[in-house]
Design a protein around this motif. Structure first.
Motif, PDB file in Angstrom:
ATOM      1  N   ASP A  10      27.616  33.730  35.722  1.00  0.00           N
ATOM      2  CA  ASP A  10      28.240  32.424  36.301  1.00  0.00           C
ATOM      3  C   ASP A  10      27.638  31.978  37.445  1.00  0.00           C
ATOM      4  O   ASP A  10      28.112  31.059  38.053  1.00  0.00           O
ATOM      5  N   ALA A  11      26.700  32.657  37.929  1.00  0.00           N
ATOM      6  CA  ALA A  11      25.945  32.281  39.424  1.00  0.00           C
ATOM      7  C   ALA A  11      24.885  31.295  38.973  1.00  0.00           C
ATOM      8  O   ALA A  11      24.955  31.121  37.766  1.00  0.00           O
ATOM      9  N   THR A  12      24.201  30.958  40.184  1.00  0.00           N
ATOM     10  CA  THR A  12      23.161  29.909  40.114  1.00  0.00           C
ATOM     11  C   THR A  12      21.766  30.620  39.955  1.00  0.00           C
ATOM     12  O   THR A  12      21.530  31.428  40.797  1.00  0.00           O
ATOM     13  N   SER A  14      17.887  31.300  39.281  1.00  0.00           N
ATOM     14  CA  SER A  14      16.461  30.713  39.388  1.00  0.00           C
ATOM     15  C   SER A  14      15.443  31.475  38.713  1.00  0.00           C
ATOM     16  O   SER A  14      15.213  32.887  39.234  1.00  0.00           O
ATOM     17  N   GLU A  42      22.152  33.177  42.736  1.00  0.00           N
ATOM     18  CA  GLU A  42      22.755  32.939  43.977  1.00  0.00           C
ATOM     19  C   GLU A  42      24.147  32.943  43.694  1.00  0.00           C
ATOM     20  O   GLU A  42      24.631  32.098  42.820  1.00  0.00           O
ATOM     21  N   THR A 108      27.318  31.575  50.605  1.00  0.00           N
ATOM     22  CA  THR A 108      26.417  32.091  49.576  1.00  0.00           C
ATOM     23  C   THR A 108      25.667  33.313  49.940  1.00  0.00           C
ATOM     24  O   THR A 108      25.483  33.687  50.961  1.00  0.00           O
ATOM     25  N   LYS A 110      22.814  35.436  47.929  1.00  0.00           N
ATOM     26  CA  LYS A 110      21.676  35.365  47.263  1.00  0.00           C
ATOM     27  C   LYS A 110      20.671  36.601  46.793  1.00  0.00           C
ATOM     28  O   LYS A 110      20.020  37.222  48.212  1.00  0.00           O
TER      29      LYS A 110
END
Ligand code: GCU
Length: 138
Positions: A10-12, A14, A42, A108, A110
């Motif tokens: 569910d995170a961001t 990359s 993140e 945040t 990360k």
């Protein structure tokens, strides 16, 4: 506590993909980091109050090679190279904790791979009370 758990899927993300082909994950899957340095996940973490907290990463690394990652909170690196050693199988999930200071409200967190092998498979971040990372004295 469930309220302090954040699923990697569910995170961001990359340079990584959500997968579910290795059993034992929580939630609906995990993040398979691309095998490159700089791949990252993140999390948006909410803290009730400012202060120290433990950041516990649940991960699997089915190789025998470490998959170190840097950990940054609110854009500031708190651990430049946290070891994520092999767990003996992609279905064997283990937890590693680091301490950091959170601010009240939105934060945040990360986790970024630092080597060309990329990160481990990452299942979840749990935020809790700070843990004692000091070795015992004699
Ligand atoms: C395998 C494994 C993946 C893992 C990958 C890797 O392909 O199935 O889950 O992410 O190795 O080495 O990163």
């Amino acid at each position: 506590a469930p309220g302090n758990d954040y699923q990697a899927e569910d995170a961001t993300i990359s340079q990584g993909v959500v997968e579910s082909n290795h059993a034992g994950f929580t939630g609906t899957g995990f993040v398979n980091y691309d095998n490159v340095a700089g791949s990252s996940v993140e999390f948006a973490v909410n803290a009730a109050s400012a202060g120290p907290a433990s950041l516990t990463f649940r991960y699997a690394n089915g190789t025998t090679t470490d998959r170190p990652m840097s950990v940054a909170v609110n854009g500031t690196t708190v651990v430049a190279s946290q070891s994520f050693p092999g767990t003996s199988a992609w279905t064997n999930w283990q937890e590693i904790s680091v301490n950091a200071t959170l601010r009240a409200g939105a934060n945040t967190v990360k986790a970024t791979s630092t080597t060309a092998t990329g990160g481990p498979n990452l299942d979840r971040l749990s935020v809790g009370a700070p843990v004692d990372t000091q070795p015992p004295t004699a």
